[in-house]
Design a protein around this motif. Structure first.
Motif, PDB file in Angstrom:
ATOM      1  N   LEU A 140       0.860  -1.183   0.000  1.00  0.00           N
ATOM      2  CA  LEU A 140       0.000   0.000   0.000  1.00  0.00           C
ATOM      3  C   LEU A 140       0.895   1.231   0.000  1.00  0.00           C
ATOM      4  N   ALA A 141       0.613   2.169  -0.883  1.00  0.00           N
ATOM      5  CA  ALA A 141       1.378   3.414  -0.966  1.00  0.00           C
ATOM      6  C   ALA A 141       0.591   4.541  -0.313  1.00  0.00           C
ATOM      7  N   THR A 142       1.249   5.274   0.589  1.00  0.00           N
ATOM      8  CA  THR A 142       0.667   6.489   1.147  1.00  0.00           C
ATOM      9  C   THR A 142       1.570   7.649   0.753  1.00  0.00           C
ATOM     10  N   ASN A 143       0.971   8.805   0.513  1.00  0.00           N
ATOM     11  CA  ASN A 143       1.722   9.976   0.069  1.00  0.00           C
ATOM     12  C   ASN A 143       1.688  11.059   1.127  1.00  0.00           C
ATOM     13  N   ASP A 144       2.813  11.748   1.256  1.00  0.00           N
ATOM     14  CA  ASP A 144       2.961  12.854   2.177  1.00  0.00           C
ATOM     15  C   ASP A 144       3.555  14.009   1.382  1.00  0.00           C
ATOM     16  N   TYR A 145       3.130  15.220   1.686  1.00  0.00           N
ATOM     17  CA  TYR A 145       3.616  16.387   0.965  1.00  0.00           C
ATOM     18  C   TYR A 145       4.234  17.370   1.944  1.00  0.00           C
ATOM     19  N   TYR A 146       5.312  18.004   1.517  1.00  0.00           N
ATOM     20  CA  TYR A 146       5.944  19.051   2.318  1.00  0.00           C
ATOM     21  C   TYR A 146       6.633  20.030   1.373  1.00  0.00           C
ATOM     22  N   LYS A 147       7.041  21.176   1.923  1.00  0.00           N
ATOM     23  CA  LYS A 147       7.768  22.166   1.125  1.00  0.00           C
ATOM     24  C   LYS A 147       9.243  22.123   1.496  1.00  0.00           C
ATOM     25  N   ASP A 148      10.088  22.114   0.464  1.00  0.00           N
ATOM     26  CA  ASP A 148      11.529  22.120   0.712  1.00  0.00           C
ATOM     27  C   ASP A 148      11.997  23.549   1.010  1.00  0.00           C
ATOM     28  N   LYS A 149      13.308  23.731   1.170  1.00  0.00           N
ATOM     29  CA  LYS A 149      13.865  25.040   1.537  1.00  0.00           C
ATOM     30  C   LYS A 149      13.592  26.113   0.483  1.00  0.00           C
ATOM     31  N   GLN A 150      13.434  25.698  -0.767  1.00  0.00           N
ATOM     32  CA  GLN A 150      13.155  26.648  -1.841  1.00  0.00           C
ATOM     33  C   GLN A 150      11.656  26.931  -1.994  1.00  0.00           C
ATOM     34  N   GLY A 151      10.831  26.294  -1.169  1.00  0.00           N
ATOM     35  CA  GLY A 151       9.384  26.515  -1.239  1.00  0.00           C
ATOM     36  C   GLY A 151       8.668  25.633  -2.243  1.00  0.00           C
ATOM     37  N   ASN A 152       9.384  24.671  -2.825  1.00  0.00           N
ATOM     38  CA  ASN A 152       8.769  23.752  -3.782  1.00  0.00           C
ATOM     39  C   ASN A 152       8.032  22.654  -3.044  1.00  0.00           C
ATOM     40  N   ARG A 153       6.882  22.298  -3.564  1.00  0.00           N
ATOM     41  CA  ARG A 153       6.104  21.209  -2.982  1.00  0.00           C
ATOM     42  C   ARG A 153       6.739  19.875  -3.382  1.00  0.00           C
ATOM     43  N   VAL A 154       7.037  19.044  -2.376  1.00  0.00           N
ATOM     44  CA  VAL A 154       7.688  17.761  -2.606  1.00  0.00           C
ATOM     45  C   VAL A 154       6.753  16.654  -2.121  1.00  0.00           C
ATOM     46  N   GLU A 155       6.611  15.624  -2.937  1.00  0.00           N
ATOM     47  CA  GLU A 155       5.792  14.471  -2.569  1.00  0.00           C
ATOM     48  C   GLU A 155       6.709  13.326  -2.143  1.00  0.00           C
ATOM     49  N   ARG A 156       6.372  12.695  -1.037  1.00  0.00           N
ATOM     50  CA  ARG A 156       7.121  11.533  -0.562  1.00  0.00           C
ATOM     51  C   ARG A 156       6.140  10.364  -0.440  1.00  0.00           C
ATOM     52  N   THR A 157       6.500   9.254  -1.044  1.00  0.00           N
ATOM     53  CA  THR A 157       5.658   8.055  -0.994  1.00  0.00           C
ATOM     54  C   THR A 157       6.271   7.053  -0.033  1.00  0.00           C
ATOM     55  N   GLU A 158       5.455   6.545   0.859  1.00  0.00           N
ATOM     56  CA  GLU A 158       5.861   5.508   1.815  1.00  0.00           C
ATOM     57  C   GLU A 158       5.147   4.223   1.428  1.00  0.00           C
ATOM     58  N   TRP A 159       5.880   3.121   1.370  1.00  0.00           N
ATOM     59  CA  TRP A 159       5.306   1.827   1.013  1.00  0.00           C
ATOM     60  C   TRP A 159       5.138   0.971   2.262  1.00  0.00           C
ATOM     61  N   HIS A 160       3.975   0.353   2.392  1.00  0.00           N
ATOM     62  CA  HIS A 160       3.640  -0.478   3.551  1.00  0.00           C
ATOM     63  C   HIS A 160       3.331  -1.891   3.079  1.00  0.00           C
ATOM     64  N   ASN A 161       3.820  -2.888   3.816  1.00  0.00           N
ATOM     65  CA  ASN A 161       3.504  -4.288   3.550  1.00  0.00           C
ATOM     66  C   ASN A 161       2.270  -4.645   4.369  1.00  0.00           C
ATOM     67  N   ILE A 162       1.247  -5.177   3.703  1.00  0.00           N
ATOM     68  CA  ILE A 162      -0.009  -5.519   4.357  1.00  0.00           C
ATOM     69  C   ILE A 162      -0.227  -7.023   4.256  1.00  0.00           C
TER      70      ILE A 162
END
Length: 144
Positions: free
Chosen positions: A33-55
């Motif tokens: 299962l993939a979950t996505n998280d979003y944050y802003k880097d130092k330059q203010g760009n929106r960055v998406e991070r995907t975390e993978w979970h074993n179910i």
């Protein structure tokens, strides 16, 4: 007081469930299962991070996963975190952390590419009622 081990995830299936049937007719399904998280880097760009979970899902929940879940589908999962160890082919001890599902709810419509029955005239996924499946404890294993 007893500890609490509860995980709640909403994400998209990374692959179709792989189901095995063990001795005694017990079935187990494994999928990611993939979950996505979003944050802003130092330059203010929106960055998406995907975390993978074993179910892992057991018994009736595994059968439901095999029958209804497909890659790309959005689901809600409730369960508990478990870490186990195993020996790989080189006899090295490896560890895997997984979520043992107690409840799975299908969210939204069917995933893309599931055929005409899952699409409207514009090719959009048709909305379906949310379906929830739960792992019920076996009566002979209750603590009272």
């Amino acid at each position: 007081m007893a500890g609490v081990n509860k995980v709640i995830l909403v994400g998209n299936l990374g692959k179709d469930p792989e189901v095995r049937h063990l001795e005694g007719g017990v079935s187990v399904a494994h999928f990611t299962l993939a979950t996505n998280d979003y944050y802003k880097d130092k330059q203010g760009n929106r960055v998406e991070r995907t975390e993978w979970h074993n179910i892992s899902a057991w018994r009736g929940l595994a059968d439901m996963a095999d029958k209804f879940l497909k890659k790309g589908q959005q689901v809600y999962i409730e369960g508990k975190l478990r870490t186990r160890q195993y020996q790989d082919k080189d006899q090295q001890t490896r560890y895997i952390t997984e979520i043992i599902a107690d409840e799975i709810s299908m969210l939204g419509g069917r995933p893309q590419g599931t055929g005409a029955a899952g699409s409207d005239a514009n090719g959009q996924a048709a909305a379906e009622p949310q379906q929830t499946f739960r792992h019920e404890p076996e009566l002979d294993k209750l603590p009272f």
